[in-house]
Design an enzyme around this catalytic site. Sequence first.
Site, mmCIF file in Angstrom:
data_model
loop_
_atom_site.group_PDB
_atom_site.id
_atom_site.type_symbol
_atom_site.label_atom_id
_atom_site.label_comp_id
_atom_site.label_asym_id
_atom_site.label_seq_id
_atom_site.Cartn_x
_atom_site.Cartn_y
_atom_site.Cartn_z
ATOM 1 N N SER A 62 -2.085 -7.177 2.540
ATOM 2 C CA SER A 62 -1.561 -8.591 2.469
ATOM 3 C C SER A 62 -2.568 -9.235 1.805
ATOM 4 O O SER A 62 -3.741 -9.246 2.099
ATOM 5 C CB SER A 62 -0.946 -8.713 3.848
ATOM 6 O OG SER A 62 -0.192 -7.929 4.079
HETATM 7 N N1 SAM Z 1 -1.840 -4.759 7.227
HETATM 8 C C1 SAM Z 1 -2.184 -4.025 6.128
HETATM 9 C C2 SAM Z 1 -3.501 -4.288 5.535
HETATM 10 O O1 SAM Z 1 -4.410 -5.307 6.450
HETATM 11 O O2 SAM Z 1 -4.083 -3.697 4.742
HETATM 12 C C3 SAM Z 1 -1.203 -4.007 5.137
HETATM 13 C C4 SAM Z 1 -0.032 -3.279 5.621
HETATM 14 S S1 SAM Z 1 1.126 -2.523 4.056
HETATM 15 C C5 SAM Z 1 1.650 -4.116 3.759
HETATM 16 C C6 SAM Z 1 2.199 -1.882 4.978
HETATM 17 C C7 SAM Z 1 1.925 -0.517 5.570
HETATM 18 O O3 SAM Z 1 2.899 -0.204 6.436
HETATM 19 C C8 SAM Z 1 1.636 0.485 4.848
HETATM 20 O O4 SAM Z 1 0.410 1.109 4.996
HETATM 21 C C9 SAM Z 1 2.646 1.563 5.104
HETATM 22 O O5 SAM Z 1 2.450 2.924 4.805
HETATM 23 C C10 SAM Z 1 2.830 1.287 6.505
HETATM 24 N N2 SAM Z 1 4.182 1.743 7.148
HETATM 25 C C11 SAM Z 1 5.491 1.535 6.468
HETATM 26 N N3 SAM Z 1 6.386 2.356 7.367
HETATM 27 C C12 SAM Z 1 5.752 2.553 8.353
HETATM 28 C C13 SAM Z 1 5.978 2.907 9.795
HETATM 29 N N4 SAM Z 1 7.259 3.355 10.082
HETATM 30 N N5 SAM Z 1 5.067 3.419 10.522
HETATM 31 C C14 SAM Z 1 3.989 3.037 10.556
HETATM 32 N N6 SAM Z 1 3.323 2.443 9.044
HETATM 33 C C15 SAM Z 1 4.207 2.201 8.189
#
Ligand code: SAM
Length: 214
Positions: A62
């Site tokens: 993000s």
């Molecule tokens: N906060 C993170 C960072 O600082 O890099 C960015 C997160 S990214 C926008 C969203 C993440 O959520 C992705 O890595 C994706 O694989 C994960 N994600 C999506 N659905 C998910 C789920 N049901 N459980 C766990 N992780 C999930």
Amino acid sequence: MANYKNLIEKMINSYIISKGICDADIIGAIRSIPRHIFVEESFSELSYSDAPLPIGHKQTISGIYTAALMTSVLELNKNHKVLEIGTGSGYQTAILSNLASEVYTIERIRELSLKSRTILDGLNCKNITFIIGDGSIGFKEYAPYDRIIITACSPEIPKPLLDQLKDGGVMVMPLELDRKQNIYVIRKNSGKIEKKIIAPANFVKLIGKSGFAG
Ligand code: SAM
């Protein structure tokens, strides 16, 4: 990257303080974390801009303002147990680790979880438990949580996560309602749920049982 400390200061002034986030503890945490080590080397310089950047597997880290904003509404303290859904690069996890007592972070993509663990171990963050799996159903074993942060967008507030939030607790997450994505702060008080929009958003999808279908 030799000059990263200067880039952090510029980033803090341009995208955090100037946009109204002045909490000294949050700024201190962001100042202490080298953001470029969480992105691929070709994006190192851009890691100190305010853009979301690719981290592989079609996922993103993000933008820094979004990370700071979502952190600020959690009003963290050193007694808090935090659940994070969407470890991604691990950058947001590092901020939470600095500000809270314990952090449980769930990522559905194994490679991202393992990579973030290596980086955060290197930064000596010792209060993080990494979980690989579907975070949309939370993680009952360590519930209830004082705070929950979801960094992927869902069509509704995942019920298991509401159940695992302590009474008096706060959750922050992007929700896509009527095709519009916004970041919501959700408060649980005496079993009642209140939700409020704090900013527009553009997150990848939360894929799972209580999120979008994969
Ligand atoms: N906060 C993170 C960072 O600082 O890099 C960015 C997160 S990214 C926008 C969203 C993440 O959520 C992705 O890595 C994706 O694989 C994960 N994600 C999506 N659905 C998910 C789920 N049901 N459980 C766990 N992780 C999930």
